[in-house]
Motif scaffolding. Structure first.
Motif, PDB file in Angstrom:
ATOM      1  N   THR A 256       0.829  -1.207   0.000  1.00 52.04           N
ATOM      2  CA  THR A 256       0.000   0.000   0.000  1.00 52.04           C
ATOM      3  C   THR A 256       0.862   1.255   0.000  1.00 52.04           C
ATOM      4  O   THR A 256       0.602   2.207  -0.754  1.00 52.04           O
ATOM      5  CB  THR A 256      -0.931   0.011   1.222  1.00 52.04           C
ATOM      6  OG1 THR A 256      -1.818  -1.106   1.141  1.00 52.04           O
ATOM      7  CG2 THR A 256      -1.741   1.289   1.288  1.00 52.04           C
ATOM      8  N   SER A 267      -3.617   6.442   1.372  1.00 44.74           N
ATOM      9  CA  SER A 267      -3.331   5.079   1.830  1.00 44.74           C
ATOM     10  C   SER A 267      -4.619   4.304   2.090  1.00 44.74           C
ATOM     11  O   SER A 267      -4.696   3.099   1.817  1.00 44.74           O
ATOM     12  CB  SER A 267      -2.480   5.127   3.102  1.00 44.74           C
ATOM     13  OG  SER A 267      -1.209   5.685   2.840  1.00 44.74           O
ATOM     14  N   THR A 270      -6.084   3.245  -1.297  1.00 44.18           N
ATOM     15  CA  THR A 270      -5.207   2.263  -1.929  1.00 44.18           C
ATOM     16  C   THR A 270      -5.265   0.925  -1.220  1.00 44.18           C
ATOM     17  O   THR A 270      -5.321  -0.131  -1.865  1.00 44.18           O
ATOM     18  CB  THR A 270      -3.761   2.779  -1.950  1.00 44.18           C
ATOM     19  OG1 THR A 270      -3.718   4.046  -2.613  1.00 44.18           O
ATOM     20  CG2 THR A 270      -2.850   1.805  -2.664  1.00 44.18           C
ATOM     21  N   ARG A 271      -5.271   0.951   0.111  1.00 48.98           N
ATOM     22  CA  ARG A 271      -5.304  -0.302   0.869  1.00 48.98           C
ATOM     23  C   ARG A 271      -6.568  -1.092   0.561  1.00 48.98           C
ATOM     24  O   ARG A 271      -6.536  -2.315   0.406  1.00 48.98           O
ATOM     25  CB  ARG A 271      -5.214  -0.016   2.375  1.00 48.98           C
ATOM     26  CG  ARG A 271      -5.042  -1.268   3.222  1.00 48.98           C
ATOM     27  CD  ARG A 271      -4.869  -0.919   4.701  1.00 48.98           C
ATOM     28  NE  ARG A 271      -4.448  -2.075   5.471  1.00 48.98           N
ATOM     29  CZ  ARG A 271      -5.285  -3.000   5.909  1.00 48.98           C
ATOM     30  NH1 ARG A 271      -6.579  -2.911   5.652  1.00 48.98           N
ATOM     31  NH2 ARG A 271      -4.829  -4.045   6.601  1.00 48.98           N
ATOM     32  N   VAL A 274      -6.047  -2.681  -2.797  1.00 47.75           N
ATOM     33  CA  VAL A 274      -5.034  -3.729  -2.722  1.00 47.75           C
ATOM     34  C   VAL A 274      -5.618  -5.004  -2.125  1.00 47.75           C
ATOM     35  O   VAL A 274      -5.404  -6.118  -2.634  1.00 47.75           O
ATOM     36  CB  VAL A 274      -3.821  -3.251  -1.899  1.00 47.75           C
ATOM     37  CG1 VAL A 274      -2.919  -4.424  -1.517  1.00 47.75           C
ATOM     38  CG2 VAL A 274      -3.024  -2.210  -2.672  1.00 47.75           C
TER      39      VAL A 274
END
Length: 327
Positions: A256, A267, A270-271, A274
């Motif tokens: 991440t 973040s 994105t996390r 992901v």
């Protein structure tokens, strides 16, 4: 005599020049052939692979240079493959079906495990729409021929609606988001990380994701001539993709932290993206071929593609001299 000698000298010089030019052209062509051109999108393991640089190191041992080109979606990426501007790329389930129907000379070389929650039908946070059946007659934004195209078809079918019951608005992700924010469309069918960004930044509400409806495989595809001429390069590339995928599975926070600045997203966003992705490139199995065939048959029946397809015709089989990557 002197004239004949001069003439013979000029002929020899011209022949030498032509020969030198031909050799130079062959050398230039040989150098050009030693390039692997990869198409990627703003998500997935290829983003990390590009940043890490290990592929370049491995392929340099085979005399190959790597060049990267970003595309806004799978259909655009496969159009690049079709016209010869890239040799390899990754897309969702539906783009290769449309590309094959358009006579693109491609091969499926590997796939990622299912990630059905990584795509969804979104509505604005204050939308009165609460169920799929309420999409009848509504304007729905999507990237035509992308993986979410099939999700929309299946979602509508699950509540007894036909594709003709809605008003599809075909837009690439950036334009679709703008239309969604303006209220120009009633819903948006989209994939990660755009999906996660809309959920976090716009508080978009998920009407239905792919769970229970679609697999949402990611497919790695190559131009047939390149795969057939350079199978070792393709095998090396898939090995690197598989390895970095396994690393992500075991290092979500580190992944991440690396991906977020590359995507220009927080973040948190994105996390989420992901975590929802599938990892670990695998060979194309008969079950995956059957699933893709069902998608192709669905779009042929809806006349969204002009003819029936045989997915089995475009599956890469590595030569026996190339080690098979693990299943």
């Amino acid at each position: 005599m002197r004239t004949n000698t001069l003439r013979r000298g000029l002929v020899a010089l011209l022949a030498a020049a032509i020969s030198f030019g031909a050799i130079t052209q062959v050398q230039a062509q040989s150098k050009q052939d030693k390039v692997l051109r990869i198409g990627y999108q703003k998500y997935g393991t290829l983003v990390l692979l590009k940043a890490r640089g290990t592929l370049e190191t491995q392929l340099a041992k085979q005399g190959f240079e790597v060049r990267w080109t970003e595309f806004p979606g799978g259909p655009q990426l496969l159009e690049g493959l079709n016209v010869g501007s890239i040799d390899f790329g990754v897309t969702g389930e539906t783009p290769p079906v449309f590309a094959q129907a358009a006579a693109a000379d491609l091969l499926y070389v590997a796939h990622e495990p299912p990630a059905p929650s990584g795509e969804a039908i979104l509505v604005p946070k204050d939308s009165p729409i609460r169920s799929l059946s309420e999409l009848k007659g509504k304007k729905i934004a999507l990237n035509k021929g992308s993986n979410v195209h099939y999700l929309l078809v299946r979602a509508l079918e699950s509540v007894g609606l036909k594709y003709g019951n809605i008003r599809p608005i075909y837009l690439p992700p950036s334009d679709a988001r703008a239309a969604f924010e303006r209220g120009s469309v009633d819903a948006w069918v989209i994939w990660d990380p755009f999906q996660a960004a809309a959920e976090e930044q716009l508080q978009a509400r998920t009407l239905r994701d792919g769970q229970g409806l679609v697999s949402n495989h990611q497919f790695y595809l190559a131009a047939r001539p390149f795969a057939e001429d350079h199978p070792k390069v393709i095998s090396t590339l898939i090995d690197e993709i598989r390895d970095i995928g396994h690393w992500v599975e075991n290092n979500v926070e580190d992944a991440t932290a690396q991906v977020a600045p590359l995507l220009g997203l927080s973040s948190e966003i994105t996390r989420k993206a992901v975590i929802r992705q599938g990892y670990g490139a695998k060979p194309i199995t008969p079950a995956v071929v059957r699933a893709q065939q069902e998608i192709a048959d669905t779009f042929a029946a809806l006349r969204l593609i002009p003819k029936k397809l045989a997915i089995s015709d475009v599956i890469w089989t590595p030569p026996k001299t190339i080690a098979q990557y693990p299943e």
